[in-house]
Enzyme design. Structure first.
Site, mmCIF file in Angstrom:
data_model
loop_
_atom_site.group_PDB
_atom_site.id
_atom_site.type_symbol
_atom_site.label_atom_id
_atom_site.label_comp_id
_atom_site.label_asym_id
_atom_site.label_seq_id
_atom_site.Cartn_x
_atom_site.Cartn_y
_atom_site.Cartn_z
ATOM 1 N N TYR A 84 6.951 82.283 9.372
ATOM 2 C CA TYR A 84 7.947 82.178 10.444
ATOM 3 C C TYR A 84 9.239 81.646 9.854
ATOM 4 C CZ TYR A 84 10.194 80.835 14.829
ATOM 5 O OH TYR A 84 11.069 80.710 15.879
ATOM 6 N N ASP A 112 12.242 79.533 2.064
ATOM 7 C CA ASP A 112 12.498 78.901 3.356
ATOM 8 C C ASP A 112 11.861 77.514 3.302
ATOM 9 O OD1 ASP A 112 12.402 77.904 5.907
ATOM 10 O OD2 ASP A 112 11.792 79.793 6.842
ATOM 11 N N LYS A 172 15.731 70.873 9.764
ATOM 12 C CA LYS A 172 14.861 69.740 10.142
ATOM 13 C C LYS A 172 15.286 68.414 9.510
ATOM 14 C CE LYS A 172 11.189 72.798 11.520
ATOM 15 N NZ LYS A 172 10.790 72.817 12.902
#
Ligand code: HOZ
Length: 428
Positions: free
Chosen positions: A145, A240, A268
């Site tokens: 994802y 990622d 994040k």
């Protein structure tokens, strides 16, 4: 059962205006049943809801809160920063300070650009990779994802996996055709896709440790294999590290595994709990970004002074010596004890752990890719989740997400959680 009268009332109200009553699908608890507590406050390892219930939090805002909720240094800096203004839409020195800190931890990010979310970071990195290589196709992994941009919402993990959705409606088939998908940890499949599409694949985008199909570690040699394949075929390697960055190590998974990607996406933790993302990498590639080059990407809140402030303070805390060793020891011991609880219960389950990220899969088979993750018994997971929630443990409400430990979790917190985990496993 906890009293959740106020949460129940708020969910019904929220549903009138917000699809599912939430702003991000997994939060609605659809996959685990019941209804979500509405939160009002977080402090350290704890979350507090509108009914006065207290939870030990293993979601940690899905990763950013490595220092726990409301860390004093970050909060103090933010309070000061607010008085200077919340957004300028103009350059600030904070962006340079932050860029330097990120570059020191991730030397592969020779130049970088701040954006407002992980989704924006990956979406922009893909655009850049396509422009740099003059190729259109992207290779991603099944259950990987990378946010919800069109090119990447193909066989995706996280909420897409949680709800068992096939590819999302609204993504034009012509876009999806430009994304090829291989099973995670399967180098022969990757090689075959490059063979089938010679000179057409712009980049491989990968979570170096998969954390959105639940936690799945890269097999030995997998990341090195991706580096070799991309190098020999003229494609770019995009890591990622939105979840793994500053979490698995100060320098992310790339430092841990010793692999240098061409581009890296962060989010994040670098926002210290505020909305932020960043992408960056080789100078020759990043120089294609506007206004230096022709690849356009912009954002009103990019490099936002509050987000930069929270990020700077968070990274400063994380740069103290011994921090990652402390987190690893805590997580290692927690992982061991989790396995003991599983053994005691006789439930078919296993723990996949990468540093302070972990998932309990309800299967007795090894989980090495999305197909094996999907064999997990999600009904058992839902029962386990509800057992935890009723005992004051806030666990990710999906089998296909990672649980997060933070530096704020004390030994006492983890002992309480283990007891609740043992009791919740016993009722499955
Ligand atoms: N997709 C996020 C986790 N991988 C969920 C974000 C949220 O619901 O806040």
């Amino acid at each position: 059962m906890k009293d959740m009268t106020n949460s129940r009332r708020l969910l019904i109200e929220a549903q009138q205006f917000l699809p599912g009553g939430v702003d991000s699908p997994v939060r609605a608890f659809k996959a685990v049943g019941g209804f979500p507590p509405f939160m009002v406050r977080g402090k350290g390892s704890r979350l507090f809801d509108v009914d006065g219930n207290e939870y030990i939090d293993f979601v940690c805002s899905w990763g950013p809160l490595i220092l726990g909720h409301s860390p004093p240094t970050v909060n103090a800096a933010l309070k000061k920063a607010v008085d200077n203004g919340t957004s300028f839409g103009a350059a600030t020195e904070l962006e340079i300070i932050m860029a330097r800190l990120v570059n020191r931890a991730f030397p592969s990010m020779e130049m970088l650009r701040f954006v407002s979310s992980g989704t924006e970071a990956t979406m922009s990195a893909i655009r850049l990779a396509r422009a740099f290589t003059n190729r259109d196709m992207i290779l991603k992994f099944d259950g990987g994802y990378h946010g919800h941009s069109d090119s990447l919402l193909v066989k995706a993990g996280s909420g897409v996996a949680t709800f068992g959705l096939p590819d999302s409606p609204g993504v034009p088939a012509s876009f999806a055709r430009e994304t090829v998908v291989a099973p995670y940890n399967n180098l022969p499949a990757v090689t075959a896709m490059f063979k089938a599409n010679p000179g057409r694949i712009a980049a491989i985008i990968v979570e170096p440790v998969a954390a959105n199909m639940g936690v799945v570690n890269p097999a030995p040699g997998f990341l090195k294999g991706l580096r070799d394949i991309t190098e020999s075929s003229g494609a770019l390697l995009i890591f990622d590290e939105v979840i793994s960055g500053f979490r698995l190590d100060f320098g992310g998974a790339q430092a841990l595994f010793g692999i240098k990607p061409d581009l890296t996406c962060l989010g994040k933790i670098i926002g210290g709990g505020l909305p932020v993302g960043a992408y960056g990498g080789r100078r020759d590639i990043m120089q294609m970004i506007s206004p230096l080059g022709p690849v356009y990407q912009a954002g009103t809140l990019s490099g936002n002074p509050l987000a930069m402030t929270a990020g700077i303070e968070t990274i400063k805390e994380l740069s103290q010596s011994g921090i990652y060793e402390e987190l690893e020891t805590k997580s290692y011991e927690f992982g061991l004890k989790l396995n003991e609880e599983i053994k005691k219960s006789g439930v078919k389950a296993r723990v996949n752990r990468a540093g302070s990220l972990l998932t309990i899969f309800f299967t007795d088979q090894p989980v090495t890719d999305y197909a094996s993750a999907r064999k997990s018994d999600t009904v058992a997971f839902a029962k386990f989740f509800q057992g935890l929630l009723s005992r004051g443990i806030y666990w990710p409400p999906s089998q296909f997400e990672a649980a997060f430990l933070s530096l704020a979790h004390t030994d006492a917190d983890l002992e309480i959680a283990l007891k609740a985990i043992g009791e919740s496993l016993a009722v499955i």
